[in-house]
Scaffold this motif. Structure first.
Motif, mmCIF file in Angstrom:
data_model
loop_
_atom_site.group_PDB
_atom_site.id
_atom_site.type_symbol
_atom_site.label_atom_id
_atom_site.label_comp_id
_atom_site.label_asym_id
_atom_site.label_seq_id
_atom_site.Cartn_x
_atom_site.Cartn_y
_atom_site.Cartn_z
ATOM 1 N N ASN A 72 39.134 -23.825 31.543
ATOM 2 C CA ASN A 72 39.317 -22.379 31.649
ATOM 3 C C ASN A 72 38.174 -21.715 32.402
ATOM 4 N N ASP A 84 44.992 -21.936 31.357
ATOM 5 C CA ASP A 84 46.069 -21.007 31.732
ATOM 6 C C ASP A 84 45.522 -19.597 31.580
ATOM 7 N N GLY A 99 52.550 -15.569 23.581
ATOM 8 C CA GLY A 99 51.677 -16.680 23.919
ATOM 9 C C GLY A 99 52.280 -17.997 23.500
ATOM 10 N N SER A 149 47.546 -19.494 24.276
ATOM 11 C CA SER A 149 47.339 -18.414 25.239
ATOM 12 C C SER A 149 47.615 -17.097 24.521
ATOM 13 N N GLU A 170 48.989 -13.503 25.990
ATOM 14 C CA GLU A 170 49.452 -12.948 27.272
ATOM 15 C C GLU A 170 50.549 -11.891 27.135
ATOM 16 N N GLU A 214 45.922 -12.791 30.497
ATOM 17 C CA GLU A 214 46.130 -13.991 29.688
ATOM 18 C C GLU A 214 44.820 -14.741 29.540
ATOM 19 N N CYS A 243 43.019 -18.049 27.067
ATOM 20 C CA CYS A 243 43.227 -19.117 26.091
ATOM 21 C C CYS A 243 42.140 -19.046 25.024
#
Length: 410
Positions: free
Chosen positions: A193, A274, A342, A370, A372, A386, A388
Motif C-alpha cells: 500500500n 488497493d 469495502g 478496504s 471505499e 479507498e 486498506c
C-alpha cells in the motif's frame, strides 16, 4: 475495489471532518525504511503452521482432507506459485500426515522451485489420468473430502469419478485460516500500500491537460515497478466516466475542472494493495468540494463502526445511514453508493469477509479490508476514496495516511 486488470485494466485503457464520531485511527508505522529495502517473505515455519492449523480444523470436523488446486490458497498453504490450465496441479492436505502435491511430470521441477513445505510430489504423464493420482492420495482416509471454494468443477467431478468420496465445501476451513492475517502478512500489505500511494502521488504531479486515462495509468504502473512491486491494476477514470465505479469505454481527456479518480493496486510477495484517490485538475466547484467532503466523512463512518465483534454488515450500514441523511441514495440507489463499503483483502484483491449488508461475520483482530464508500452521480462525476486497513484490539488501523483534503488528497 476490484482484483486486477480483468475488469479495471480494460476500462482504463478505454477511457476530514466528523473525526469525533470515528474510532481512534492511525496509520501503521512503516515497517521498511525505503522502498528498495528487501521485504521479508512468508517463512517456511509460518506456512507449516498454516497447514497445522488447517489439519486441526479438519480433525475437529471429522474431515479427511482438503483438496486445493493452483491459485492463492495453494500458495498460502504450500508456497507453490502456479497458474491454472487444463493440466492439473493440486495439493491434497490430509487431516494428518504430509501434504501430497499432484502435478504433470514435466512441470515438477518448476513446481518444486516454489514448494516451501515438506510434501510428497506425485507426477503424471500427458497420457495418464491425474484424477487417479488424486484419488489414490485420498484412499483409506476416513471422512468427507473438503474442496477449496475456487477449485474448478471439472477437477471435483474427475475425483468423484475415480473414488467413493463425499465432497463438501472447504470455504469455511480456508476462510478460518486466511481471514486472520499474521504480522508478517500485514507487513507485506503495508509495504504494498505504501508503494501504491507513492506511485499515485508521483503520477498526480505529472498530470497535464490533454492526457488520457491510459496515459496516467501508465505513469502509475511505471512508478510501481520502479519502486519494486508488481503492478496489478491502475484504473483511472476521468470526467463523467468517474460516475461509473469501473469506468466507461468512452474516451476522456484531462481539462480544467476534470475529476480524476485513480484506483490502483500492486503485489508484494503475493500480497495486494488497493487504494483510490480522487482529485480535481484545476479549481474544484463547490459541488465537487461538497461531494469529496462527504465521501471522506463516509470513510470515518466505516471506521467509527469498526469494533471487535461487530458484524461487518454494520460498517456498510453506518455509511449508508449517513449518506441518506445527506440526501444520497437511499440504499444502493443513484445518485449515491451503488456498491458495498469495502471488501476483505490479502493475497486476493477481494477476499471474505465483505463490508455489505448480507455478510454478518464478526470483526476479529487481524482481519484486513478496504474502506471505499464512494458517491456517483450519473451524467456528472463520481468520487471515491479507498484505503486498506487492519482490525486490531485497539481499533482499526490504516496501512497508509488517509486523504487530507480535495486539494491535498495523496
Amino acid at each position: 475495489m476490484t482484483t486486477g486488470l480483468s475488469r479495471r485494466g480494460m476500462l482504463a485503457a478505454g477511457a476530514g471532518g466528523m473525526a469525533a464520531l470515528a474510532a481512534p485511527l492511525r496509520a501503521l508505522p512503516p515497517p521498511f525504511g525505503h522502498f528498495a529495502d528487501e521485504v521479508a517473505p512468508i517463512t517456511r515455519a509460518e506456512r507449516m503452521a498454516r497447514v497445522a492449523k488447517l489439519q486441526g480444523l479438519l480433525q475437529g470436523q471429522g474431515l479427511a482432507a482438503l483438496l486445493v488446486e493452483s491459485g492463492s490458497s495453494l500458495t498460502y498453504f504450500t508456497g507453490i506459485r502456479w497458474s491454472r490450465s487444463e493440466r492439473i496441479t493440486a495439493a491434497v492436505i490430509p487431516a494428518a500426515g504430509q501434504p501430497i502435491v499432484v502435478t504433470p511430470f514435466f512441470e515438477a521441477p518448476s513446481v518444486r522451485e516454489t514448494l516451501a513445505i515438506p510434501a510428497d510430489v506425485r507426477t503424471w504423464h500427458e497420457d495418464a489420468n491425474p484424477f487417479a493420482l488424486i484419488s489414490d492420495a485420498l484412499k483409506g482416509r476416513k471422512g468427507s473430502i473438503a474442496v477449496e471454494q475456487t477449485t474448478r468443477a471439472f477437477i471435483t467431478e474427475g475425483v468423484l469419478r475415480e473414488g467413493q468420496f463425499e465432497v463438501v465445501s472447504g470455504a469455511a476451513l480456508v476462510d478460518a485460516c486466511r481471514q486472520i492475517k499474521s504480522p508478517a502478512e500485514q507487513a507485506l500489505m503495508k509495504h504494498a500500500n505504501t508503494i501504491t500511494l507513492a506511485a499515485m502521488r508521483e503520477a498526480r504531479a505529472a498530470v497535464r491537460p490533454g492526457m488520457t486515462a491510459s496515459d496516467i495509468g501508465a505513469l502509475i504502473e511505471k512508478a510501481t515497478v520502479r519502486m519494486g512491486a508488481e503492478s496489478d491494476f491502475a484504473l483511472v477514470l476521468l470526467n463523467e466516466a468517474s460516475a461509473y465505479p469501473h469506468g466507461s469505454h468512452q474516451p476522456q481527456t484531462v481539462h480544467e475542472g476534470s475529476v480524476v479518480l485513480m484506483d490502483c493496486g500492486c503485489i508484494v510477495e503475493g500480497y495486494q494493495s488497493d487504494i483510490s484517490r480522487t482529485f480535481v485538475f484545476g479549481e474544484p466547484t463547490a459541488r465537487q468540494r461538497k461531494v469529496w467532503g462527504t465521501i471522506r466523512r463516509g470513510q470515518d463512518m466505516v471506521f467509527g463502526a469498526a469494533k471487535i465483534g461487530t458484524p461487518v454488515s454494520e460498517l456498510d450500514a453506518a455509511v449508508r445511514r449517513f449518506y441518506e441523511r445527506e440526501g444520497w441514495g437511499p440504499g444502493f440507489a443513484l445518485p449515491g453508493l451503488p456498491h458495498r463499503a469495502g471488501h476483505g483483502i490479502g493475497m486476493d484483491g477481494h477476499e471474505s469477509p465483505y463490508l455489505v449488508g448480507s455478510d454478518h461475520t464478526p470483526l476479529a483482530a487481524g482481519m484486513c479490508f478496504s474502506n471505499e464508500p464512494g458517491i456517483y452521480i450519473p451524467g456528472e462525476f463520481g468520487m471515491r476514496l479507498e484505503d486498506c486497513w487492519v482490525m486490531t484490539e485497539a481499533g482499526p488501523q490504516s496501512f497508509t495516511p488517509l486523504a487530507r483534503s480535495l486539494d491535498d488528497p495523496i
